[in-house]
Scaffold this active site. Structure first.
Site, PDB file in Angstrom:
ATOM      1  N   SER A 131       4.047  -1.529   0.896  1.00 50.76           N
ATOM      2  CA  SER A 131       3.301  -0.327   0.543  1.00 50.76           C
ATOM      3  C   SER A 131       3.738   0.831   1.416  1.00 50.76           C
ATOM      4  O   SER A 131       4.160   0.642   2.569  1.00 50.76           O
ATOM      5  CB  SER A 131       1.812  -0.603   0.770  1.00 50.76           C
ATOM      6  N   TYR A 155      -5.652  -3.478   6.509  1.00 49.86           N
ATOM      7  CA  TYR A 155      -4.827  -3.708   5.313  1.00 49.86           C
ATOM      8  C   TYR A 155      -3.388  -3.320   5.612  1.00 49.86           C
ATOM      9  O   TYR A 155      -2.444  -4.090   5.367  1.00 49.86           O
ATOM     10  CB  TYR A 155      -5.370  -2.892   4.124  1.00 49.86           C
ATOM     11  N   LYS A 159       0.269  -5.617   5.989  1.00 53.82           N
ATOM     12  CA  LYS A 159       1.575  -5.374   5.335  1.00 53.82           C
ATOM     13  C   LYS A 159       2.682  -5.269   6.390  1.00 53.82           C
ATOM     14  O   LYS A 159       3.780  -5.789   6.199  1.00 53.82           O
ATOM     15  CB  LYS A 159       1.525  -4.091   4.500  1.00 53.82           C
TER      16      LYS A 159
HETATM   17  P1  NAD Z   1      -4.516  -6.631  -7.896  1.00 51.53           P
HETATM   18  O1  NAD Z   1      -5.714  -6.939  -7.077  1.00 51.53           O
HETATM   19  O2  NAD Z   1      -4.704  -6.164  -9.288  1.00 51.53           O
HETATM   20  O3  NAD Z   1      -3.526  -7.900  -7.913  1.00 51.53           O
HETATM   21  C1  NAD Z   1      -3.477  -8.845  -6.875  1.00 51.53           C
HETATM   22  C2  NAD Z   1      -3.647 -10.212  -7.496  1.00 51.53           C
HETATM   23  O4  NAD Z   1      -3.556 -11.223  -6.488  1.00 51.53           O
HETATM   24  C3  NAD Z   1      -5.003 -10.386  -8.184  1.00 51.53           C
HETATM   25  O5  NAD Z   1      -4.783 -10.875  -9.496  1.00 51.53           O
HETATM   26  C4  NAD Z   1      -5.725 -11.416  -7.321  1.00 51.53           C
HETATM   27  O6  NAD Z   1      -6.593 -12.219  -8.095  1.00 51.53           O
HETATM   28  C5  NAD Z   1      -4.568 -12.187  -6.725  1.00 51.53           C
HETATM   29  N1  NAD Z   1      -4.819 -12.825  -5.428  1.00 51.53           N
HETATM   30  C6  NAD Z   1      -5.352 -12.263  -4.314  1.00 51.53           C
HETATM   31  N2  NAD Z   1      -5.374 -13.147  -3.313  1.00 51.53           N
HETATM   32  C7  NAD Z   1      -4.838 -14.303  -3.789  1.00 51.53           C
HETATM   33  C8  NAD Z   1      -4.565 -15.582  -3.238  1.00 51.53           C
HETATM   34  N3  NAD Z   1      -4.898 -15.858  -1.969  1.00 51.53           N
HETATM   35  N4  NAD Z   1      -3.999 -16.525  -4.016  1.00 51.53           N
HETATM   36  C9  NAD Z   1      -3.683 -16.253  -5.300  1.00 51.53           C
HETATM   37  N5  NAD Z   1      -3.911 -15.063  -5.889  1.00 51.53           N
HETATM   38  C10 NAD Z   1      -4.477 -14.109  -5.137  1.00 51.53           C
HETATM   39  O7  NAD Z   1      -3.645  -5.568  -7.059  1.00 51.53           O
HETATM   40  P2  NAD Z   1      -2.348  -4.779  -7.474  1.00 51.53           P
HETATM   41  O8  NAD Z   1      -2.684  -3.342  -7.471  1.00 51.53           O
HETATM   42  O9  NAD Z   1      -1.714  -5.393  -8.654  1.00 51.53           O
HETATM   43  O10 NAD Z   1      -1.458  -5.035  -6.171  1.00 51.53           O
HETATM   44  C11 NAD Z   1      -0.474  -6.045  -6.118  1.00 51.53           C
HETATM   45  C12 NAD Z   1       0.174  -6.017  -4.741  1.00 51.53           C
HETATM   46  O11 NAD Z   1       0.741  -4.717  -4.521  1.00 51.53           O
HETATM   47  C13 NAD Z   1      -0.794  -6.251  -3.586  1.00 51.53           C
HETATM   48  O12 NAD Z   1      -0.139  -7.040  -2.611  1.00 51.53           O
HETATM   49  C14 NAD Z   1      -1.047  -4.859  -3.042  1.00 51.53           C
HETATM   50  O13 NAD Z   1      -1.363  -4.872  -1.666  1.00 51.53           O
HETATM   51  C15 NAD Z   1       0.298  -4.197  -3.276  1.00 51.53           C
HETATM   52  N6  NAD Z   1       0.191  -2.731  -3.388  1.00 51.53           N
HETATM   53  C16 NAD Z   1      -0.659  -2.195  -4.302  1.00 51.53           C
HETATM   54  C17 NAD Z   1      -0.787  -0.814  -4.386  1.00 51.53           C
HETATM   55  C18 NAD Z   1      -1.747  -0.193  -5.363  1.00 51.53           C
HETATM   56  O14 NAD Z   1      -2.103   0.971  -5.198  1.00 51.53           O
HETATM   57  N7  NAD Z   1      -2.191  -0.883  -6.411  1.00 51.53           N
HETATM   58  C19 NAD Z   1      -0.033   0.006  -3.539  1.00 51.53           C
HETATM   59  C20 NAD Z   1       0.849  -0.570  -2.640  1.00 51.53           C
HETATM   60  C21 NAD Z   1       0.953  -1.964  -2.571  1.00 51.53           C
HETATM   61  C1  UD1 Z   2      -5.010   4.446  -0.681  1.00 51.09           C
HETATM   62  C2  UD1 Z   2      -5.010   3.739   0.642  1.00 51.09           C
HETATM   63  C3  UD1 Z   2      -3.619   3.163   0.888  1.00 51.09           C
HETATM   64  C4  UD1 Z   2      -3.234   2.231  -0.256  1.00 51.09           C
HETATM   65  C5  UD1 Z   2      -3.325   3.000  -1.569  1.00 51.09           C
HETATM   66  C6  UD1 Z   2      -3.055   2.126  -2.753  1.00 51.09           C
HETATM   67  C7  UD1 Z   2      -6.702   4.860   1.997  1.00 51.09           C
HETATM   68  C8  UD1 Z   2      -6.949   5.741   3.186  1.00 51.09           C
HETATM   69  N1  UD1 Z   2      -5.419   4.657   1.687  1.00 51.09           N
HETATM   70  O1  UD1 Z   2      -4.006   5.446  -0.656  1.00 51.09           O
HETATM   71  O2  UD1 Z   2      -3.587   2.448   2.100  1.00 51.09           O
HETATM   72  O3  UD1 Z   2      -1.922   1.750  -0.075  1.00 51.09           O
HETATM   73  O4  UD1 Z   2      -4.640   3.555  -1.709  1.00 51.09           O
HETATM   74  O5  UD1 Z   2      -4.074   1.193  -2.933  1.00 51.09           O
HETATM   75  O6  UD1 Z   2      -7.626   4.355   1.390  1.00 51.09           O
HETATM   76  N2  UD1 Z   2      -9.250  10.993  -3.714  1.00 51.09           N
HETATM   77  C9  UD1 Z   2     -10.294  11.839  -4.034  1.00 51.09           C
HETATM   78  N3  UD1 Z   2     -11.398  11.287  -4.622  1.00 51.09           N
HETATM   79  C10 UD1 Z   2     -11.518   9.959  -4.900  1.00 51.09           C
HETATM   80  C11 UD1 Z   2     -10.426   9.104  -4.560  1.00 51.09           C
HETATM   81  C12 UD1 Z   2      -9.327   9.664  -3.959  1.00 51.09           C
HETATM   82  O7  UD1 Z   2     -10.236  13.053  -3.808  1.00 51.09           O
HETATM   83  O8  UD1 Z   2     -12.554   9.516  -5.415  1.00 51.09           O
HETATM   84  C13 UD1 Z   2      -8.036  11.587  -3.127  1.00 51.09           C
HETATM   85  C14 UD1 Z   2      -7.664  11.051  -1.757  1.00 51.09           C
HETATM   86  O9  UD1 Z   2      -8.274  11.781  -0.742  1.00 51.09           O
HETATM   87  C15 UD1 Z   2      -6.136  11.212  -1.788  1.00 51.09           C
HETATM   88  C16 UD1 Z   2      -5.767  11.018  -3.260  1.00 51.09           C
HETATM   89  O10 UD1 Z   2      -6.966  11.262  -3.989  1.00 51.09           O
HETATM   90  O11 UD1 Z   2      -5.776  12.521  -1.409  1.00 51.09           O
HETATM   91  C17 UD1 Z   2      -5.269   9.621  -3.575  1.00 51.09           C
HETATM   92  O12 UD1 Z   2      -6.209   8.676  -3.105  1.00 51.09           O
HETATM   93  P1  UD1 Z   2      -6.062   7.101  -3.415  1.00 51.09           P
HETATM   94  O13 UD1 Z   2      -5.843   6.902  -4.866  1.00 51.09           O
HETATM   95  O14 UD1 Z   2      -7.233   6.418  -2.793  1.00 51.09           O
HETATM   96  O15 UD1 Z   2      -4.694   6.695  -2.699  1.00 51.09           O
HETATM   97  P2  UD1 Z   2      -4.243   6.888  -1.177  1.00 51.09           P
HETATM   98  O16 UD1 Z   2      -5.288   7.503  -0.344  1.00 51.09           O
HETATM   99  O17 UD1 Z   2      -2.909   7.539  -1.205  1.00 51.09           O
END
Ligand code: NAD
Ligand code: UD1
Length: 346
Positions: A131, A155, A159
């Site tokens: 991430s 979190y 990572k």
């Molecule tokens: P998500 O929660 O939709 O998907 C994660 C999946 O992992 C879920 O289906 C959950 O049931 C499963 N899971 C969790 N713990 C588990 C375990 N111990 N064993 C088996 N399954 C398990 O989230 P996502 O948004 O699809 O994210 C996927 C990955 O990407 C995560 O590692 C997350 O940290 C990373 N990531 C997500 C974002 C984002 O904004 N969505 C940003 C950066 C990184």
């Molecule tokens: C957040 C996490 C980051 C994670 C990412 C993806 C925090 C501080 N950071 O990132 O670690 O990797 O999500 O899961 O939580 N915002 C609003 N109103 C809302 C929600 C968000 O104004 O209700 C704003 C936030 O202040 C930010 C932007 O929207 O400026 C994006 O927010 P968000 O979607 O939560 O992502 P990140 O903060 O970038």
């Protein structure tokens, strides 16, 4: 092509948001995913829909936990797995502050258990969901992969710890192929509107919150801060369409198979374009055909002003770049939300 069809890719967390979209792209590229997911934050319905969208009978699915070594052994014995895509993990920043041990256990412990099982079964190719959070509070933007890494919450630290563990593993065994894909802000949904993001409870992230305002669940969006040093004072992020992100994973896998990239790969997956919260509100309003009501409130603790990628390395190494712009992100997110107002109804 034949080799691809014979490949089996273990996809941990494959029922989740990014994992399900990646399963679809894998199948459409000729790969055969096998999903392991404990469904703690997802529904197996996503995989039934992926199968329907791809015109296959089913996506092989095992419900279970990556921390269960015996279960992993059975999967590696049952399927000829050559590669692993590792999405499974917990991802809510606020929850990680309240329950740090759950995050270290699930994310760090889970990855350790997975990699140990891979080692037992001679599988050495892993594509990991890292991430942009590993850049902490970046000193400048756009962010390059060689920027210093740090964490501002458990979190993010989980990572970082996983990245460090995988880098050590590569140091000890250079034959391991390890990709650390650093996602910026994944949004949007498959254009069919059949699969998408289905957060439990009140969404923490901006896009799913806006989508629920648009569909009438919530009255208005709270904009967290309008006094950042950005053009309109609201936070700027690099939103990336989940379909582009999923394709980036397939590219990384293909590049490892072809041996065209270094065995240890840390790559940003972003667009390189920053949008403010108000840009997102405006674009989503255009996509759904009515303005999104919002109010300005104070900053959210820990938020940085501006975070967006330099995506050049992904282009150079993987021949990948994001193709879908802001209007497609909002259109597809709205499509999904409108067609599935209560998500998968798990
Ligand atoms: P998500 O929660 O939709 O998907 C994660 C999946 O992992 C879920 O289906 C959950 O049931 C499963 N899971 C969790 N713990 C588990 C375990 N111990 N064993 C088996 N399954 C398990 O989230 P996502 O948004 O699809 O994210 C996927 C990955 O990407 C995560 O590692 C997350 O940290 C990373 N990531 C997500 C974002 C984002 O904004 N969505 C940003 C950066 C990184
Ligand atoms: C957040 C996490 C980051 C994670 C990412 C993806 C925090 C501080 N950071 O990132 O670690 O990797 O999500 O899961 O939580 N915002 C609003 N109103 C809302 C929600 C968000 O104004 O209700 C704003 C936030 O202040 C930010 C932007 O929207 O400026 C994006 O927010 P968000 O979607 O939560 O992502 P990140 O903060 O970038």
């Amino acid at each position: 092509m034949v080799a691809q069809q014979q490949s089996r890719v273990l996809v941990t967390g494959g029922a989740g948001y990014i994992g399900s979209h990646t399963c679809l792209e894998l199948i459409n590229s000729g790969y055969q995913p096998v999903v392991l997911d404990n469904l703690c934050n997802s529904s197996a319905e996503s995989l039934r829909r992926v199968a329907a969208l791809c015109g296959v009978d089913a996506v092989p699915f095992q419900q279970g936990d990556i921390r269960d070594g015996a279960l992993l052994d059975r999967l590696f014995e049952q399927y000829p797995i050559r590669s692993v895509m590792h999405f499974a993990g917990l991802k809510a920043v606020g929850e990680s502050v309240a329950q740090p041990l759950a995050y270290y256990d699930n994310n760090v412990g889970g990855t350790l258990s997975l990699v140990q099982a891979m080692q037992r079964h001679g599988v050495q190719r892993l594509i990991f969901s890292s991430s942009a959070t590993v850049y902490g509070d970046p000193c400048t933007v756009p962010i390059r992969e060689d920027f210093p890494r740090s964490a501002t919450n458990p979190y993010g630290r989980s990572k970082l710890m996983i990245e460090d563990m995988l880098m050590d593993l590569h140091q000890a065994g250079p034959d391991w192929q390890l990709a650390l894909l650093r996602y910026f802000n994944p949004v949007g949904a498959h254009p069919s509107g059949r699969i998408g993001e289905d957060p439990r409870g009140i969404p923490n992230n901006l896009m799913p919150y806006i989508a629920r305002v648009a569909v009438g669940w919530y009255e208005q969006l709270s904009v967290f801060g309008n006094d950042f040093p950005t053009p309109d004072g609201t936070g700027v992020r690099d939103y990336i369409h989940v379909v582009d992100l999923a394709k980036g994973h397939v590219r990384a896998l293909a590049a490892f198979e072809a041996g065209t990239v270094p065995n240890l790969l840390a790559v940003n997956l972003g667009t390189g374009q920053g949008y403010s919260v108000l840009d997102m509100v405006q674009a989503f309003g255009e996509a759904c055909g009515r303005p999104i009501p919002y109010q300005m409130v104070g900053r959210r603790a820990g938020d940085v002003a501006s975070c967006f990628a330099d995506p050049a390395l992904a282009q150079q190494l993987l021949g990948w770049r994001a193709e879908l712009g802001l209007s497609a992100m909002c259109r597809d997110s709205w499509n999904w939300q409108y067609a599935n107002p209560t998500g998968y109804d798990r």
